[in-house]
Motif scaffolding. Structure first.
Motif, PDB file in Angstrom:
ATOM      1  N   LYS A  23     -41.261 -27.575 -27.895  1.00  0.00           N
ATOM      2  CA  LYS A  23     -41.455 -28.838 -28.614  1.00  0.00           C
ATOM      3  C   LYS A  23     -40.341 -29.848 -28.318  1.00  0.00           C
ATOM      4  CE  LYS A  23     -43.893 -26.559 -32.448  1.00  0.00           C
ATOM      5  NZ  LYS A  23     -43.882 -26.270 -33.917  1.00  0.00           N
ATOM      6  N   GLY A  24     -39.353 -29.439 -27.545  1.00  0.00           N
ATOM      7  CA  GLY A  24     -38.223 -30.312 -27.249  1.00  0.00           C
ATOM      8  C   GLY A  24     -38.602 -31.457 -26.323  1.00  0.00           C
ATOM      9  N   VAL A  25     -37.863 -32.551 -26.414  1.00  0.00           N
ATOM     10  CA  VAL A  25     -38.210 -33.747 -25.649  1.00  0.00           C
ATOM     11  C   VAL A  25     -38.022 -33.563 -24.145  1.00  0.00           C
ATOM     12  CG1 VAL A  25     -37.728 -35.314 -27.569  1.00  0.00           C
ATOM     13  CG2 VAL A  25     -35.900 -34.764 -25.943  1.00  0.00           C
ATOM     14  N   SER A  26     -37.233 -32.561 -23.727  1.00  0.00           N
ATOM     15  CA  SER A  26     -36.991 -32.355 -22.300  1.00  0.00           C
ATOM     16  C   SER A  26     -37.789 -31.201 -21.707  1.00  0.00           C
ATOM     17  CB  SER A  26     -35.489 -32.101 -22.056  1.00  0.00           C
ATOM     18  OG  SER A  26     -34.736 -33.247 -22.348  1.00  0.00           O
ATOM     19  N   TRP A  27     -38.665 -30.613 -22.496  1.00  0.00           N
ATOM     20  CA  TRP A  27     -39.368 -29.411 -22.029  1.00  0.00           C
ATOM     21  C   TRP A  27     -40.184 -29.651 -20.757  1.00  0.00           C
ATOM     22  CZ3 TRP A  27     -38.482 -24.547 -22.724  1.00  0.00           C
ATOM     23  CH2 TRP A  27     -39.435 -23.601 -22.328  1.00  0.00           C
ATOM     24  N   ASP A  28     -40.793 -30.806 -20.628  1.00  0.00           N
ATOM     25  CA  ASP A  28     -41.593 -31.083 -19.434  1.00  0.00           C
ATOM     26  C   ASP A  28     -40.749 -31.013 -18.166  1.00  0.00           C
ATOM     27  OD1 ASP A  28     -43.860 -31.391 -20.928  1.00  0.00           O
ATOM     28  OD2 ASP A  28     -43.858 -33.581 -20.895  1.00  0.00           O
ATOM     29  N   LEU A  29     -39.476 -31.364 -18.270  1.00  0.00           N
ATOM     30  CA  LEU A  29     -38.596 -31.335 -17.104  1.00  0.00           C
ATOM     31  C   LEU A  29     -37.948 -29.971 -16.882  1.00  0.00           C
ATOM     32  CD1 LEU A  29     -36.681 -34.752 -17.301  1.00  0.00           C
ATOM     33  CD2 LEU A  29     -38.298 -34.038 -15.549  1.00  0.00           C
ATOM     34  N   VAL A  30     -37.643 -29.262 -17.942  1.00  0.00           N
ATOM     35  CA  VAL A  30     -36.851 -28.029 -17.805  1.00  0.00           C
ATOM     36  C   VAL A  30     -37.649 -26.756 -18.044  1.00  0.00           C
ATOM     37  CG1 VAL A  30     -34.773 -29.273 -18.506  1.00  0.00           C
ATOM     38  CG2 VAL A  30     -36.044 -27.966 -20.215  1.00  0.00           C
ATOM     39  N   GLY A  31     -38.838 -26.868 -18.606  1.00  0.00           N
ATOM     40  CA  GLY A  31     -39.582 -25.692 -19.047  1.00  0.00           C
ATOM     41  C   GLY A  31     -39.834 -24.655 -17.964  1.00  0.00           C
ATOM     42  N   GLU A  32     -40.236 -25.093 -16.773  1.00  0.00           N
ATOM     43  CA  GLU A  32     -40.522 -24.140 -15.697  1.00  0.00           C
ATOM     44  C   GLU A  32     -39.270 -23.370 -15.296  1.00  0.00           C
ATOM     45  OE1 GLU A  32     -42.417 -25.857 -12.338  1.00  0.00           O
ATOM     46  OE2 GLU A  32     -44.182 -26.542 -13.446  1.00  0.00           O
ATOM     47  N   TYR A  65     -25.388 -40.010 -32.047  1.00  0.00           N
ATOM     48  CA  TYR A  65     -25.540 -40.663 -33.337  1.00  0.00           C
ATOM     49  C   TYR A  65     -26.087 -42.074 -33.126  1.00  0.00           C
ATOM     50  CZ  TYR A  65     -22.278 -36.873 -34.387  1.00  0.00           C
ATOM     51  OH  TYR A  65     -21.668 -35.647 -34.481  1.00  0.00           O
ATOM     52  N   PRO A  66     -26.586 -42.716 -34.175  1.00  0.00           N
ATOM     53  CA  PRO A  66     -27.124 -44.076 -34.015  1.00  0.00           C
ATOM     54  C   PRO A  66     -26.156 -45.036 -33.329  1.00  0.00           C
ATOM     55  CG  PRO A  66     -27.754 -43.227 -36.154  1.00  0.00           C
ATOM     56  CD  PRO A  66     -26.825 -42.203 -35.556  1.00  0.00           C
ATOM     57  N   THR A  67     -24.870 -44.902 -33.596  1.00  0.00           N
ATOM     58  CA  THR A  67     -23.892 -45.803 -32.967  1.00  0.00           C
ATOM     59  C   THR A  67     -23.809 -45.604 -31.455  1.00  0.00           C
ATOM     60  OG1 THR A  67     -22.218 -44.171 -33.615  1.00  0.00           O
ATOM     61  CG2 THR A  67     -22.451 -46.126 -35.013  1.00  0.00           C
ATOM     62  N   ASP A  68     -24.152 -44.406 -30.974  1.00  0.00           N
ATOM     63  CA  ASP A  68     -24.106 -44.166 -29.532  1.00  0.00           C
ATOM     64  C   ASP A  68     -25.177 -44.948 -28.780  1.00  0.00           C
ATOM     65  OD1 ASP A  68     -21.972 -42.338 -29.769  1.00  0.00           O
ATOM     66  OD2 ASP A  68     -23.366 -40.718 -30.250  1.00  0.00           O
ATOM     67  N   HIS A  69     -26.208 -45.354 -29.499  1.00  0.00           N
ATOM     68  CA  HIS A  69     -27.272 -46.121 -28.852  1.00  0.00           C
ATOM     69  C   HIS A  69     -26.873 -47.577 -28.629  1.00  0.00           C
ATOM     70  CE1 HIS A  69     -30.492 -43.058 -28.838  1.00  0.00           C
ATOM     71  NE2 HIS A  69     -29.816 -42.570 -29.866  1.00  0.00           N
ATOM     72  N   ASN A  70     -25.666 -47.919 -29.024  1.00  0.00           N
ATOM     73  CA  ASN A  70     -25.144 -49.266 -28.761  1.00  0.00           C
ATOM     74  C   ASN A  70     -24.277 -49.323 -27.513  1.00  0.00           C
ATOM     75  OD1 ASN A  70     -26.356 -50.329 -31.101  1.00  0.00           O
ATOM     76  ND2 ASN A  70     -24.643 -49.659 -32.370  1.00  0.00           N
ATOM     77  N   TRP A  71     -24.216 -48.214 -26.760  1.00  0.00           N
ATOM     78  CA  TRP A  71     -23.461 -48.220 -25.512  1.00  0.00           C
ATOM     79  C   TRP A  71     -24.003 -49.313 -24.591  1.00  0.00           C
ATOM     80  CZ3 TRP A  71     -23.344 -42.267 -24.050  1.00  0.00           C
ATOM     81  CH2 TRP A  71     -22.548 -41.598 -24.998  1.00  0.00           C
ATOM     82  N   LYS A  72     -23.135 -49.925 -23.826  1.00  0.00           N
ATOM     83  CA  LYS A  72     -23.515 -51.037 -22.956  1.00  0.00           C
ATOM     84  C   LYS A  72     -23.958 -50.586 -21.566  1.00  0.00           C
ATOM     85  CE  LYS A  72     -22.470 -53.955 -26.183  1.00  0.00           C
ATOM     86  NZ  LYS A  72     -23.562 -54.574 -26.973  1.00  0.00           N
ATOM     87  N   PHE A  73     -23.682 -49.348 -21.212  1.00  0.00           N
ATOM     88  CA  PHE A  73     -24.136 -48.836 -19.907  1.00  0.00           C
ATOM     89  C   PHE A  73     -24.208 -47.320 -19.979  1.00  0.00           C
ATOM     90  CE2 PHE A  73     -19.540 -49.089 -19.808  1.00  0.00           C
ATOM     91  CZ  PHE A  73     -19.155 -47.871 -19.253  1.00  0.00           C
ATOM     92  N   LEU A  82     -30.911 -40.943 -23.854  1.00  0.00           N
ATOM     93  CA  LEU A  82     -30.847 -41.894 -24.961  1.00  0.00           C
ATOM     94  C   LEU A  82     -32.236 -42.464 -25.274  1.00  0.00           C
ATOM     95  CD1 LEU A  82     -27.552 -43.703 -23.923  1.00  0.00           C
ATOM     96  CD2 LEU A  82     -27.871 -42.352 -26.009  1.00  0.00           C
ATOM     97  N   GLU A  83     -33.022 -42.713 -24.234  1.00  0.00           N
ATOM     98  CA  GLU A  83     -34.343 -43.308 -24.446  1.00  0.00           C
ATOM     99  C   GLU A  83     -35.289 -42.368 -25.187  1.00  0.00           C
ATOM    100  OE1 GLU A  83     -35.642 -44.463 -20.576  1.00  0.00           O
ATOM    101  OE2 GLU A  83     -34.409 -46.296 -20.542  1.00  0.00           O
ATOM    102  N   VAL A  84     -35.210 -41.070 -24.876  1.00  0.00           N
ATOM    103  CA  VAL A  84     -36.109 -40.117 -25.546  1.00  0.00           C
ATOM    104  C   VAL A  84     -35.490 -39.560 -26.829  1.00  0.00           C
ATOM    105  CG1 VAL A  84     -37.251 -39.487 -23.395  1.00  0.00           C
ATOM    106  CG2 VAL A  84     -35.303 -38.113 -24.193  1.00  0.00           C
ATOM    107  N   LYS A  85     -34.277 -40.022 -27.156  1.00  0.00           N
ATOM    108  CA  LYS A  85     -33.553 -39.607 -28.355  1.00  0.00           C
ATOM    109  C   LYS A  85     -33.257 -38.109 -28.368  1.00  0.00           C
ATOM    110  CE  LYS A  85     -35.097 -43.487 -31.191  1.00  0.00           C
ATOM    111  NZ  LYS A  85     -35.681 -43.931 -32.473  1.00  0.00           N
TER     112      LYS A  85
END
Length: 215
Positions: A23-32, A65-73, A82-85
Motif C-alpha cells: 500500500k506504500g506510495v513507492s511500491w510500484d517502483l520497488v515492489g518487484e 514534515y509540512p515545513t520540508d515541503h517549502n524547500w526551494k530545490f 516530496l510530490e507523492v508525500k
C-alpha cells in the motif's frame, strides 16, 4: 570483518510502509525488487538474529514534515518523494496520523523496534546520516562496526554506507535485506547499488551468512 556484539551494531534504514508495504506510495517502483530479494523477510531475520544474540539495533528513519515541503530545490528522486508525500508526518512534535501511515514501521517489525531497547535516530532528510544523530548514537555506545540494511539500496543505504565509512566505521552490507527502484528511464537501482557495495563496503554478505556470523 569480524562481527562481535561488543563493537558491532545493526543499522536498519527506513523500515517503513511507504517502501515496504504493497500500500506504500513507492511500491510500484520497488515492489518487484523487494519480492525478488525477499527483502521484507530478510530484514525480519536480521532483526530476530540481532535480538536473540544481543546485538544493539539502530533505526535511521526518513520523515518529511509540512515545513520540508517549502524547500526551494530538490534532486530528482527527492522531488518525486516530496510530490507523492513519501514518509510524510503532520509535524515534528506530533504523532497525530502516524499510526498505520506511510511513515510508520511495517507492522511485522514493530515488536523489534518498539521493545524499549532499539535506538531510533532522528530522521535523515535526503539520503545520508549527515542530517541526523545516528553517528553520535553509535559513537556513544563504542560501536565501530555496522551491519547495514534497509531501504533503498542505491539511495539511503549507499549514502549511509559512504558516510559511515568516511566517519571511520567498518561497514558490512546485507545485500538481500535491501531493494531498490526499477525505473523505466533511470534503470535498475539495485544493480547499480550492488556494484558500488562491492567496490566500497568492508563486506557484502547475504542474510544467511550474516545470521550465521551473528550466532
Amino acid at each position: 570483518m569480524n562481527i562481535n556484539k561488543n563493537d558491532t551494531a545493526v543499522v536498519v534504514i527506513d523500515p517503513q510502509n511507504d517502501v515496504l508495504s504493497e500500500k506504500g506510495v513507492s511500491w510500484d517502483l520497488v515492489g518487484e525488487s523487494v519480492k525478488d530479494n525477499k527483502t521484507i523477510e530478510n530484514i525480519e531475520r536480521i532483526f530476530k538474529a540481532a535480538k536473540q544474540n544481543e546485538f544493539e539495533v539502530f533505526i535511521s528513519p526518513h520523515y518529511y514534515y509540512p515545513t520540508d515541503h517549502n524547500w526551494k530545490f530538490a534532486g530528482n528522486l527527492e522531488q518525486m518523494m516530496l510530490e507523492v508525500k513519501e514518509f510524510d508526518r503532520r509535524g515534528a512534535l506530533t504523532l497525530d496520523g502516524f499510526l498505520g501511515s506511510g511513515a510508520d514501521w511495517l507492522d511485522r517489525y514493530k515488536p523489534f523496534i518498539e521493545d524499549g531497547k532499539t535506538i531510533v535516530a532522528s530522521p535523515h532528510k535526503v539520503y545520508g546520516p549527515q542530517t541526523n544523530d545516528l553517528v553520535l548514537q553509535l559513537r556513544k555506545r563504542n560501536i565501530s562496526k555496522v551491519i547495514l540494511l534497509g531501504m533503498l539500496a542505491n539511495l539511503c543505504v549507499e549514502a549511509h554506507l559512504r558516510e559511515l565509512l568516511e566517519q571511520g566505521f567498518e561497514v558490512l552490507v546485507v545485500k538481500d535485506a535491501t531493494a531498490a527502484p526499477r525505473h523505466p528511464q533511470l534503470g535498475d537501482g539495485y544493480k547499480a547499488a550492488l556494484i558500488n557495495f562491492g567496490y566500497i563496503a568492508n563486506a557484502v554478505l547475504s542474510t544467511d551468512e550474516v545470521v550465521a556470523a551473528m550466532q
